[in-house]
Design an enzyme around this catalytic site. Sequence first.
Site, PDB file in Angstrom:
ATOM      1  N   ASN A   1      45.957  44.819  46.872  1.00 50.43           N
ATOM      2  CA  ASN A   1      46.911  45.976  46.724  1.00 50.43           C
ATOM      3  C   ASN A   1      46.727  46.485  45.562  1.00 50.43           C
ATOM      4  O   ASN A   1      46.947  47.805  45.379  1.00 50.43           O
ATOM      5  CB  ASN A   1      48.307  45.442  46.978  1.00 50.43           C
ATOM      6  CG  ASN A   1      49.147  44.637  46.157  1.00 50.43           C
ATOM      7  OD1 ASN A   1      48.127  43.953  45.403  1.00 50.43           O
ATOM      8  ND2 ASN A   1      50.192  44.580  45.792  1.00 50.43           N
TER       9      ASN A   1
ATOM     10  N   GLU B   1      52.000  34.652  40.880  1.00 51.56           N
ATOM     11  CA  GLU B   1      52.886  35.929  41.018  1.00 51.56           C
ATOM     12  C   GLU B   1      52.888  36.217  42.674  1.00 51.56           C
ATOM     13  O   GLU B   1      51.823  36.621  43.216  1.00 51.56           O
ATOM     14  CB  GLU B   1      52.193  36.962  40.352  1.00 51.56           C
ATOM     15  CG  GLU B   1      53.259  38.183  39.661  1.00 51.56           C
ATOM     16  CD  GLU B   1      53.431  39.209  40.930  1.00 51.56           C
ATOM     17  OE1 GLU B   1      54.389  39.316  41.637  1.00 51.56           O
ATOM     18  OE2 GLU B   1      52.433  40.042  41.359  1.00 51.56           O
TER      19      GLU B   1
ATOM     20  N   LYS C   1      37.760  35.500  41.829  1.00 54.69           N
ATOM     21  CA  LYS C   1      37.558  36.007  43.053  1.00 54.69           C
ATOM     22  C   LYS C   1      38.525  37.087  43.319  1.00 54.69           C
ATOM     23  O   LYS C   1      39.467  37.201  43.619  1.00 54.69           O
ATOM     24  CB  LYS C   1      37.977  34.655  43.826  1.00 54.69           C
ATOM     25  CG  LYS C   1      37.752  34.806  45.420  1.00 54.69           C
ATOM     26  CD  LYS C   1      38.572  33.857  45.978  1.00 54.69           C
ATOM     27  CE  LYS C   1      39.457  34.460  47.202  1.00 54.69           C
ATOM     28  NZ  LYS C   1      38.963  35.809  47.764  1.00 54.69           N
TER      29      LYS C   1
ATOM     30  N   GLU D   1      53.123  38.198  33.698  1.00 55.85           N
ATOM     31  CA  GLU D   1      51.783  38.919  33.555  1.00 55.85           C
ATOM     32  C   GLU D   1      52.200  40.137  32.829  1.00 55.85           C
ATOM     33  O   GLU D   1      53.535  40.493  32.707  1.00 55.85           O
ATOM     34  CB  GLU D   1      51.148  39.249  34.553  1.00 55.85           C
ATOM     35  CG  GLU D   1      50.636  38.154  35.510  1.00 55.85           C
ATOM     36  CD  GLU D   1      49.450  38.434  36.493  1.00 55.85           C
ATOM     37  OE1 GLU D   1      49.733  38.785  37.333  1.00 55.85           O
ATOM     38  OE2 GLU D   1      48.327  37.928  36.083  1.00 55.85           O
TER      39      GLU D   1
ATOM     40  N   VAL E   1      50.525  30.824  50.244  1.00 50.00           N
ATOM     41  CA  VAL E   1      49.274  30.249  49.449  1.00 50.00           C
ATOM     42  C   VAL E   1      49.589  29.955  48.088  1.00 50.00           C
ATOM     43  O   VAL E   1      48.895  28.832  47.570  1.00 50.00           O
ATOM     44  CB  VAL E   1      48.185  31.556  49.466  1.00 50.00           C
ATOM     45  CG1 VAL E   1      46.946  31.089  48.573  1.00 50.00           C
ATOM     46  CG2 VAL E   1      47.708  31.717  50.859  1.00 50.00           C
TER      47      VAL E   1
ATOM     48  N   GLY F   1      49.583  36.738  45.100  1.00 51.92           N
ATOM     49  CA  GLY F   1      49.406  36.882  46.452  1.00 51.92           C
ATOM     50  C   GLY F   1      50.569  36.115  47.318  1.00 51.92           C
ATOM     51  O   GLY F   1      51.655  36.312  46.692  1.00 51.92           O
ATOM     52  N   SER F   2      50.509  35.606  48.372  1.00 52.23           N
ATOM     53  CA  SER F   2      51.769  35.226  49.033  1.00 52.23           C
ATOM     54  C   SER F   2      52.139  34.136  48.644  1.00 52.23           C
ATOM     55  O   SER F   2      51.583  33.100  47.902  1.00 52.23           O
ATOM     56  CB  SER F   2      50.991  35.109  50.590  1.00 52.23           C
ATOM     57  OG  SER F   2      50.525  34.000  50.576  1.00 52.23           O
TER      58      SER F   2
ATOM     59  N   CYS G   1      53.978  44.424  45.784  1.00 49.02           N
ATOM     60  CA  CYS G   1      54.793  43.078  45.733  1.00 49.02           C
ATOM     61  C   CYS G   1      56.363  43.688  45.468  1.00 49.02           C
ATOM     62  O   CYS G   1      57.451  43.163  45.609  1.00 49.02           O
ATOM     63  CB  CYS G   1      54.395  42.335  44.709  1.00 49.02           C
ATOM     64  SG  CYS G   1      52.802  41.878  44.742  1.00 49.02           S
TER      65      CYS G   1
HETATM   66  C1  UN1 Z   1      52.528  44.941  42.639  1.00 46.72           C
HETATM   67  O1  UN1 Z   1      53.447  45.358  43.472  1.00 46.72           O
HETATM   68  O2  UN1 Z   1      51.678  43.893  43.377  1.00 46.72           O
HETATM   69  O3  UN1 Z   1      55.051  47.869  39.034  1.00 46.72           O
HETATM   70  C2  UN1 Z   1      51.883  45.231  41.439  1.00 46.72           C
HETATM   71  C3  UN1 Z   1      54.342  48.529  40.192  1.00 46.72           C
HETATM   72  C4  UN1 Z   1      52.838  48.476  39.502  1.00 46.72           C
HETATM   73  C5  UN1 Z   1      52.215  47.189  39.863  1.00 46.72           C
HETATM   74  C6  UN1 Z   1      52.460  46.535  41.135  1.00 46.72           C
HETATM   75  N1  UN1 Z   1      52.569  49.008  38.108  1.00 46.72           N
HETATM   76  O4  UN1 Z   1      54.594  48.875  40.995  1.00 46.72           O
END
Ligand code: UN1
Length: 502
Positions: A158, A256, A181, A470, A238, A234-235, A290
């Site tokens: 994403n 994350e 990866k 992060e 996983v 990711g999810s 996310c």
């Molecule tokens: C994510 O949603 O996987 O804060 C990262 C944000 C972006 C990063 C999102 N700077 O929406």
Amino acid sequence: MPTTRRSAATFSNFIDGNWVPASSGKTSENRNPADTRETVGIFQCSGAAEVNLAVEAAHAAFRNWSRVPAPLRAEIVMKAASILEQKKEAFALDMTREMGKVIKESRGDVQEAIDTGYYFAGEGRRMFGLTTPSELPNKFAMCTRQPVGVIGMICPWNFPMAIPSWKLFPALVAGNTCVIKPAADTPLSVFNLVSALTRAGVPAGVVNIVTGRGAEVGTALMEHPLVCAISFTGSSEVGRIIGESCARNFKRCSLELGGKNPMIVLDDANLDLALEGALWGAFGTTGQRCTATSRIILQKGIYKRFTTDLAHRAKLLRVGNGIDEKVDVGPVINKQQMENVLSYVEIGKSEGARLALGGNRFERPDCAHGFFIEPTVFCDVDPKMRIAQEEIFGPVVSCIPCDSLEHGIEIANDVKYGLSSALYTRDVNRAFAAIRDLDAGITYINAPTIGAEVHLPFGGVKQTGNGHREGGVGALDFYTEWKAVYVDYSDHLQRAQIDRTE
Ligand code: UN1
């Protein structure tokens, strides 16, 4: 080098500075989710053999790279960021073609990698440790940051360049070597990012790319004995598998994972502002962040007006191929994701939520070959419904009524995730109470749940992660080991805790 076939380039793995095809001989086509007739690139379906080569190359490169002074490693990262700046438009176009996000957002994604590069380049001359007094005379005590070793990085689709940059740049400045990866749906952006690093002067073996499926490449990476740490985005499903595997092998592991991010809007809020925020938070990146706003928790006094306006405004969003500057909402990433999102619409309907807008595949002749979904608004959602509890990762938002701030926070916190959160109010007292009480790694006041900046910690609580962050200085905590150093210049044995001079 990538070779061209039917106008789309073929990319081999990048291992020890060489282009290495998969020993399986298999490749996969990376298709444009806005128009699957377009092949963006052809990538290797690699497995354990290629992971092994890459990890061994990274392991061999570690000694020299970790001894390059950090300010010089950081200069390379600085140069890579400036190459990304020069290539911003081309890399953004590649990203829109492989991921589908609208071009403005792809530019933002590349910009986020640039910002991350400049931020961590600065860390090359900081990476502060600490000095502290010793309890014994004529003894000196300090702590320094040491690199961890070979880092395995497993990336999502994403944020095809930004998130890999959150991993690579701090890891490199700290003196680690990497095997990355890319997500199977968006490998090109990782090749673009790594090409900037290579052009900037990162030596062979320091950064290696292995493409393929998670089940093969990801598993081999997390199980490899020479990999010291895994960074995964990711999810949660996983993430649990990776976390368990790393724990068994004493590997560091940064996870994350998912989110179900709430935006609370109180009666006293600036409603126009909240509406703009809701549209951007819920439908930006087609809801595939996310951090996407997936629950809008509205105080009863404004509930009706807000939900009516939201459905009205969401209907006006322009859906289409993100390469068109005027488009607001691009496709979702692939067929499986489209089916998954549409299945949640059915779940929401069967649970008794009111579908106020959308809910279908978006139909228009120019969208017939892509994975487009109508912006979708559910109203009168009960907080216990699956559409209010589970991460959907698509352009679907659930509106939930609440009585008060306290009630809104209770609803907001009653999910298994805790990444981002937002409150709209004009009342500073209630804003600070929410900052304290929302269970999330990120809280916005009068702004939607998306839009984190690279120098602040990014990550969440509960099943969103495992306590790491992060972005910002927190990333260095993951990519370095603390070493405590004692220098005794007394010239005789001094025993800590025992030789106390009264
Ligand atoms: C994510 O949603 O996987 O804060 C990262 C944000 C972006 C990063 C999102 N700077 O929406």
